[in-house]
Motif scaffolding. Structure first.
Motif, mmCIF file in Angstrom:
data_model
loop_
_atom_site.group_PDB
_atom_site.id
_atom_site.type_symbol
_atom_site.label_atom_id
_atom_site.label_comp_id
_atom_site.label_asym_id
_atom_site.label_seq_id
_atom_site.Cartn_x
_atom_site.Cartn_y
_atom_site.Cartn_z
ATOM 1 N N ASP A 153 0.813 -1.218 0.000
ATOM 2 C CA ASP A 153 0.000 0.000 0.000
ATOM 3 C C ASP A 153 0.846 1.267 0.000
ATOM 4 O O ASP A 153 0.321 2.364 -0.180
ATOM 5 C CB ASP A 153 -0.919 -0.003 1.234
ATOM 6 C CG ASP A 153 -1.996 1.068 1.161
ATOM 7 O OD1 ASP A 153 -2.619 1.212 0.103
ATOM 8 O OD2 ASP A 153 -2.193 1.769 2.174
ATOM 9 N N ARG A 154 2.156 1.136 0.181
ATOM 10 C CA ARG A 154 2.990 2.318 0.363
ATOM 11 C C ARG A 154 3.088 3.185 -0.897
ATOM 12 O O ARG A 154 3.062 4.409 -0.806
ATOM 13 C CB ARG A 154 4.393 1.905 0.826
ATOM 14 C CG ARG A 154 4.422 1.496 2.289
ATOM 15 C CD ARG A 154 5.833 1.167 2.768
ATOM 16 N NE ARG A 154 5.843 0.993 4.211
ATOM 17 C CZ ARG A 154 5.998 1.973 5.091
ATOM 18 N NH1 ARG A 154 6.176 3.206 4.661
ATOM 19 N NH2 ARG A 154 5.991 1.722 6.379
ATOM 20 N N VAL A 155 3.208 2.562 -2.071
ATOM 21 C CA VAL A 155 3.370 3.355 -3.292
ATOM 22 C C VAL A 155 2.106 4.140 -3.635
ATOM 23 O O VAL A 155 2.169 5.361 -3.824
ATOM 24 C CB VAL A 155 3.825 2.477 -4.473
ATOM 25 C CG1 VAL A 155 3.744 3.255 -5.784
ATOM 26 C CG2 VAL A 155 5.259 2.005 -4.242
ATOM 27 N N PRO A 156 0.921 3.510 -3.726
ATOM 28 C CA PRO A 156 -0.274 4.310 -4.022
ATOM 29 C C PRO A 156 -0.549 5.371 -2.966
ATOM 30 O O PRO A 156 -1.034 6.460 -3.274
ATOM 31 C CB PRO A 156 -1.402 3.271 -4.097
ATOM 32 C CG PRO A 156 -0.858 2.028 -3.505
ATOM 33 C CD PRO A 156 0.608 2.061 -3.697
ATOM 34 N N ARG A 157 -0.227 5.074 -1.708
ATOM 35 C CA ARG A 157 -0.413 6.074 -0.660
ATOM 36 C C ARG A 157 0.510 7.274 -0.884
ATOM 37 O O ARG A 157 0.077 8.428 -0.800
ATOM 38 C CB ARG A 157 -0.111 5.441 0.696
ATOM 39 C CG ARG A 157 -0.297 6.415 1.847
ATOM 40 C CD ARG A 157 0.607 6.088 2.985
ATOM 41 N NE ARG A 157 0.332 6.905 4.140
ATOM 42 C CZ ARG A 157 1.197 7.095 5.116
ATOM 43 N NH1 ARG A 157 2.378 6.506 5.085
ATOM 44 N NH2 ARG A 157 0.882 7.864 6.145
ATOM 45 N N ALA A 158 1.781 7.012 -1.186
ATOM 46 C CA ALA A 158 2.720 8.105 -1.424
ATOM 47 C C ALA A 158 2.320 8.914 -2.658
ATOM 48 O O ALA A 158 2.432 10.149 -2.680
ATOM 49 C CB ALA A 158 4.135 7.547 -1.593
ATOM 50 N N GLN A 159 1.839 8.235 -3.687
ATOM 51 C CA GLN A 159 1.377 8.952 -4.880
ATOM 52 C C GLN A 159 0.202 9.873 -4.534
ATOM 53 O O GLN A 159 0.105 10.989 -5.039
ATOM 54 C CB GLN A 159 0.973 7.950 -5.957
ATOM 55 C CG GLN A 159 2.155 7.217 -6.564
ATOM 56 C CD GLN A 159 1.732 6.093 -7.488
ATOM 57 O OE1 GLN A 159 0.688 5.459 -7.300
ATOM 58 N NE2 GLN A 159 2.554 5.822 -8.506
ATOM 59 N N GLY A 160 -0.675 9.404 -3.638
ATOM 60 C CA GLY A 160 -1.785 10.238 -3.199
ATOM 61 C C GLY A 160 -1.322 11.472 -2.455
ATOM 62 O O GLY A 160 -1.893 12.572 -2.621
ATOM 63 N N MET A 161 -0.280 11.349 -1.650
ATOM 64 C CA MET A 161 0.246 12.502 -0.930
ATOM 65 C C MET A 161 0.909 13.500 -1.881
ATOM 66 O O MET A 161 0.782 14.718 -1.715
ATOM 67 C CB MET A 161 1.204 12.056 0.161
ATOM 68 C CG MET A 161 0.487 11.457 1.366
ATOM 69 S SD MET A 161 1.548 11.144 2.801
ATOM 70 C CE MET A 161 2.264 9.581 2.314
ATOM 71 N N VAL A 162 1.603 12.976 -2.876
ATOM 72 C CA VAL A 162 2.207 13.861 -3.880
ATOM 73 C C VAL A 162 1.114 14.638 -4.611
ATOM 74 O O VAL A 162 1.235 15.853 -4.839
ATOM 75 C CB VAL A 162 3.073 13.048 -4.864
ATOM 76 C CG1 VAL A 162 3.443 13.894 -6.087
ATOM 77 C CG2 VAL A 162 4.332 12.550 -4.164
ATOM 78 N N THR A 163 0.037 13.966 -4.971
ATOM 79 C CA THR A 163 -1.081 14.646 -5.638
ATOM 80 C C THR A 163 -1.657 15.742 -4.756
ATOM 81 O O THR A 163 -1.930 16.858 -5.213
ATOM 82 C CB THR A 163 -2.178 13.632 -6.000
ATOM 83 O OG1 THR A 163 -1.639 12.680 -6.930
ATOM 84 C CG2 THR A 163 -3.380 14.328 -6.620
ATOM 85 N N LYS A 164 -1.842 15.475 -3.479
ATOM 86 C CA LYS A 164 -2.364 16.490 -2.558
ATOM 87 C C LYS A 164 -1.416 17.683 -2.460
ATOM 88 O O LYS A 164 -1.851 18.834 -2.424
ATOM 89 C CB LYS A 164 -2.587 15.879 -1.170
ATOM 90 C CG LYS A 164 -3.873 15.080 -1.037
ATOM 91 C CD LYS A 164 -4.181 14.803 0.425
ATOM 92 C CE LYS A 164 -5.560 14.210 0.594
ATOM 93 N NZ LYS A 164 -5.909 14.037 2.027
#
Length: 288
Positions: free
Chosen positions: A96-107
């Motif tokens: 789950d770490r990669v999609p979560r980090a991508q979500g934070m970058v988007t935010k």
């Protein structure tokens, strides 16, 4: 005897390779060091191969958990890494770490920060991607001065504007899984309020009743009053008290061995563990 039971390598979000970490631990005068990367045991083999004479390695991991909506970390020591159910749960968290980090970058991009996913991925390299890699990118961009400054409500803290939830273990489940794998559990930095909401002592008491072995008291994120309060709580509930650096290499200012665990507590942790045992170094071999 100097014992540091909480460190990270490039197998998660530290900057030292596992081999560098054990060599640096010995150079810092440690006798025992625990390698506790986030939800990962991937660095253990390299650390063991490079383990210098005079240093004992405690294998472990720092587990991502959540209770009543509050994130927390559970240190797990000397468990059998191949126990199937526990291994599957760690894999779910890591995936789950990669999609979560991508979500934070988007935010962050939506907040006007010119951060690029490609740069965050490059900073992480082969490591288990986490918030410190995003924080390092924010430092590069001049958004914050230090990695620690990114862990505020303005940015990446648990209540931060750019925070994204991740798959996390229920801590009662984590205790059960670690125990089934022969390991020992310690609640990491329970009073670290600057990271966001903390777990109330009433909930920690419930975890103690469920088999939690100890709490990490001597830590860079605890002031003197935090430590006194947590020591008193540990005494009341029969919990072991540990101290650790939570070393991340150059990503944090804390030094290896800056906070340590009493030898008697370390002895009790090793006595309780049945899944794995501390490994004394025999010289090791340099590794690129």
């Amino acid at each position: 005897m100097r014992i540091d039971l909480h460190t990270h390598s490039t197998a998660s979000d530290g900057t030292d390779t596992p081999a560098e970490l054990v060599r640096n631990a010995r150079a810092a005068g440690l006798d025992v060091v625990a390698l506790t990367d986030h939800d990962s045991v991937r660095g253990h083999a390299e650390a063991l191969e490079a383990l210098p004479e005079g240093l004992t390695l405690v294998t472990g991991a720092e587990l991502s958990c959540r209770i009543d909506g509050v994130g927390m970390h559970m240190l797990a020591y000397l468990f059998d890494p191949d126990e199937p159910e526990f291994a599957r749960e760690r894999e779910l968290v890591r995936d789950d770490r990669v999609p979560r980090a991508q979500g934070m970058v988007t935010k962050l991009q939506q907040l006007g920060v010119p951060i690029e996913w490609s740069r965050v991925a490059a900073i992480a390299g082969d490591a288990s991607l986490g918030r410190p890699h995003i924080a390092e990118a924010l430092v590069e961009l001049g958004v914050v001065e230090t990695v620690s400054d990114a862990f505020t409500s303005e940015w990446l803290a648990n209540d931060g504007r750019a925070y994204v939830d991740k798959h996390e273990l229920d801590p009662f489940t984590a205790i059960r899984l670690v125990k089934a794998a022969g390991g020992v559990t310690v609640f990491a930095h329970p009073g670290a309020a600057k990271r966001g909401d903390t777990v109330p002592l009433t909930a920690i008491a419930e975890l103690a009743a469920a088999g939690l072995d100890g709490i990490e008291v001597d830590h860079m994120d605890h002031d003197a009053s935090d430590r006194a309060r947590l020591r008193a709580f540990a005494a009341e509930y029969g919990l072991l008290v540990t101290g650790s650096s939570d070393y991340h290499g150059s990503r944090k200012t804390v030094r290896l061995g800056e906070y340590t665990t009493h030898p008697d507590v370390y002895g009790e942790i090793t006595r309780r563990a049945t899944g794995a045992f501390p490994v004394p170094g025999a010289g090791g071999r340099p590794r690129a």
